[in-house]
Write a protein that holds these residues in place. Structure first.
Motif, PDB file in Angstrom:
ATOM      1  N   ASP A 178     -10.412  -6.780  13.521  1.00  0.00           N
ATOM      2  CA  ASP A 178      -9.070  -6.295  13.467  1.00  0.00           C
ATOM      3  C   ASP A 178      -8.319  -6.513  14.958  1.00  0.00           C
ATOM      4  O   ASP A 178      -8.947  -5.948  15.802  1.00  0.00           O
ATOM      5  N   ARG A 238      -3.633 -15.603  12.510  1.00  0.00           N
ATOM      6  CA  ARG A 238      -4.079 -15.461  11.080  1.00  0.00           C
ATOM      7  C   ARG A 238      -4.769 -16.729  10.554  1.00  0.00           C
ATOM      8  O   ARG A 238      -5.295 -16.610   9.565  1.00  0.00           O
ATOM      9  N   VAL A 271     -10.471 -13.361  11.503  1.00  0.00           N
ATOM     10  CA  VAL A 271      -9.561 -12.171  11.501  1.00  0.00           C
ATOM     11  C   VAL A 271      -9.255 -11.277  10.439  1.00  0.00           C
ATOM     12  O   VAL A 271      -9.160 -11.864   9.195  1.00  0.00           O
ATOM     13  N   GLY A 272      -9.626 -10.046  10.384  1.00  0.00           N
ATOM     14  CA  GLY A 272      -9.244  -9.103   9.248  1.00  0.00           C
ATOM     15  C   GLY A 272      -7.983  -8.724   9.222  1.00  0.00           C
ATOM     16  O   GLY A 272      -7.123  -9.431   9.078  1.00  0.00           O
ATOM     17  N   LYS A 273      -7.621  -7.623   9.855  1.00  0.00           N
ATOM     18  CA  LYS A 273      -6.335  -6.822   9.828  1.00  0.00           C
ATOM     19  C   LYS A 273      -5.805  -7.260  11.152  1.00  0.00           C
ATOM     20  O   LYS A 273      -6.236  -7.422  12.299  1.00  0.00           O
ATOM     21  N   LEU A 274      -4.373  -7.690  11.150  1.00  0.00           N
ATOM     22  CA  LEU A 274      -3.591  -7.983  12.327  1.00  0.00           C
ATOM     23  C   LEU A 274      -2.667  -6.940  12.544  1.00  0.00           C
ATOM     24  O   LEU A 274      -1.935  -6.627  11.527  1.00  0.00           O
ATOM     25  N   TYR A 275      -2.427  -6.607  13.721  1.00  0.00           N
ATOM     26  CA  TYR A 275      -1.299  -5.560  13.984  1.00  0.00           C
ATOM     27  C   TYR A 275      -0.581  -6.050  15.119  1.00  0.00           C
ATOM     28  O   TYR A 275      -0.978  -6.731  16.241  1.00  0.00           O
ATOM     29  N   ARG A 279      -6.543   3.224  13.867  1.00  0.00           N
ATOM     30  CA  ARG A 279      -6.733   1.952  12.909  1.00  0.00           C
ATOM     31  C   ARG A 279      -8.231   1.231  13.425  1.00  0.00           C
ATOM     32  O   ARG A 279      -8.371   0.141  12.669  1.00  0.00           O
ATOM     33  N   VAL A 326      -9.169  -0.822  15.895  1.00  0.00           N
ATOM     34  CA  VAL A 326      -9.022  -2.001  16.242  1.00  0.00           C
ATOM     35  C   VAL A 326      -9.990  -2.539  17.144  1.00  0.00           C
ATOM     36  O   VAL A 326     -10.612  -1.601  17.878  1.00  0.00           O
ATOM     37  N   ASP A 327     -10.379  -3.679  16.948  1.00  0.00           N
ATOM     38  CA  ASP A 327     -11.747  -4.345  17.688  1.00  0.00           C
ATOM     39  C   ASP A 327     -11.179  -4.984  19.045  1.00  0.00           C
ATOM     40  O   ASP A 327     -12.127  -5.120  19.731  1.00  0.00           O
TER      41      ASP A 327
END
Ligand code: AMP
Ligand code: GLY
Length: 426
Positions: free
Chosen positions: A2, A20, A25-29, A61, A63-64
């Motif tokens: 993420d 993307r 990639v999992g979640k993108l912020y 969240r 995030v990584d």
């Protein structure tokens, strides 16, 4: 993984869109992001300079990895702060970011390590600066505020009166605040300009595909300087021979110089070059991806961007092979009427679908720079509003597609250059 991207302009939209594409990639912020970016990543109203806010968001969240894109948070130590809290980042620490945030530092670095750049002198007093300019008697002369000034801290003075006015506004009126406490006065260089971005972890350095910016507001390179009104990649003036020279004379020596100064640079190093009759010279360094250069360079990247940015963070970039597409790419910026001066905000943009793209034209990508969503509609929210971008087998084809899409987007007072990529390179 993420991933959180810090920033909210066209550059960040191009970064988010490239991320993307990665299966990793999992979640993108994106903080704070913008109207268009919110179609591709979760955005939240946390400012790019708000270290505590960014860290709290990233922790909450889980995030990584954090990609810090703009110059001001880099210069202010966002990476130092987040890494100190255990979060891996892409981007230089504050000491390395000084290569952009202080022109005096970067000029002195180049002088000390023999990296080609314009001859210069540093001044802390406007009187002394003007005395030097008069004594030299060579115009145009270039005057630069030491610190960050939104790309507007450079004046090319055609005569003594213009030089005196520039010194007064920077050093006495302090229109850029503390950035004007020192100025660099330098020799005016000629030749085509080129931008080369490079991935580096301080051990290896890989230049990306070259690009060319168009900084002036109006056609024919007229009018005031802006953040950039359009870009093309590759840069037609940047030949393979030139690339070899730049690697030997500029890029590798810069990486070595930063290491020797105890300022290992990790991230994207931006080389603003002038290809002069005496060879390539550095006009400026930036400590980050350029905007709108990123919008034409990243679409040509074929290697997974996640593999590259994590390798940079972990200092194992030399093991990565980076592949570029042979295609050309063009980006035309649509700006608000009045930019780079004052301009209205909140005008509705016609011609975009709900994803913020031009429907029926998948060959063009609209990177959002200054937009927001109001009741589900995209509205203008900045000077530079959109970067309309397309790939093509040739530059001509890329330009045709980009301008084709520009033609179907409109908002009141919209302004864009009609001559992106058409500059004569004499
Ligand atoms: P900078 O913010 O340093 O990139 O400067 C903005 C623009 O001013 C550059 O893109 C160049 O077009 C121009 N410029 C800066 N320094 C010089 C120089 N020494 N000679 C000629 N043009 C320059
Ligand atoms: N386009 C120039 C910059 O990003 O500074």
């Amino acid at each position: 993984m993420d991933i959180l991207v810090i920033g909210g302009g066209g550059r960040e939209h191009a970064i988010v869109r490239k991320l993307r594409e990665s299966p990793k990639v999992g979640k993108l912020y994106c903080l704070p992001g913008n109207g268009g970016i919110s179609r591709d990543a979760v955005c939240a109203p946390v400012g790019a300079m708000d270290k505590e806010g960014v860290l709290a968001f990233a922790k909450e969240r889980r995030v990584d990895f954090v990609f810090v894109a703009p110059d001001d948070p880099l210069g202010a130590g966002m990476v130092d702060f987040l890494e100190g809290a255990g979060l891996p980042c892409f981007g230089p620490n504050a000491k390395a970011a000084e290569i952009e945030s202080s022109k005096v530092f970067s000029k002195n670095l180049m002088k000390k390590y023999g990296i080609p750049t314009a001859d210069y002198q540093v001044f802390t007093q406007p009187g002394a600066a003007l005395g030097y300019i008069k004594q030299q008697g060579k115009y145009p002369v270039v005057i630069k505020a030491d610190g960050l000034a939104l790309g507007k801290g450079v004046v090319i003075a055609q005569d003594e009166a213009e030089a005196a006015a520039a010194l007064k506004s920077m050093m006495e009126d302090r229109i850029f605040g503390e950035s004007g406490s020192q100025v660099v006065v330098e020799e005016f260089l000629t030749g085509p300009e080129a931008t080369v971005l490079a991935f580096t972890d301080g051990k290896a350095l890989y230049p990306m595909a070259s690009s060319m910016d168009h900084k002036q507001a109006y056609d024919g390179d007229k009018g005031p300087n802006t953040g950039g009104m359009g870009t093309v990649s590759p840069n037609p003036a940047y030949t393979e021979d030139m690339a070899r020279r730049c690697m030997e004379e500029i890029f590798m020596p810069t990486m070595a110089a930063m290491n020797a100064e105890g300022r290992r640079f990790k991230g994207c190093l931006y080389f603003g070059l002038m290809l002069t009759p005496d060879g390539p010279k550095v006009i400026e360094y930036n400590c980050r991806f350029g905007d709108p250069e990123t919008q034409v360079v990243l679409p040509r990247l074929e290697t997974d961007l996640v593999d590259i940015i994590t390798a940079v963070a972990e200092e194992r970039l030399s093991g990565i092979h980076i592949q570029w597409s042979e295609k050309a790419c063009a980006c035309v910026v649509m700006a608000s009427g009045g930019y780079p001066g004052s301009y209205p905000k909140g005008l509705e943009i016609a011609g975009l679908d709900e994803d913020g793209q031009v429907s029926g034209m998948p060959e063009a990508t609209v990177f959002h720079a200054g937009t927001k969503l109001v009741d589900g509609k995209f509205c203008t929210n900045g000077g530079r509003v959109l970067g309309v971008t397309a790939l093509g087998d040739t530059l001509e084809e890329a330009l045709e597609k980009a301008y084709g899409a520009v033609g179907s987007i409109s908002f009141e007072g919209a302004m864009y250059r009609k001559d992106i990529g058409r500059r004569k390179l004499s």
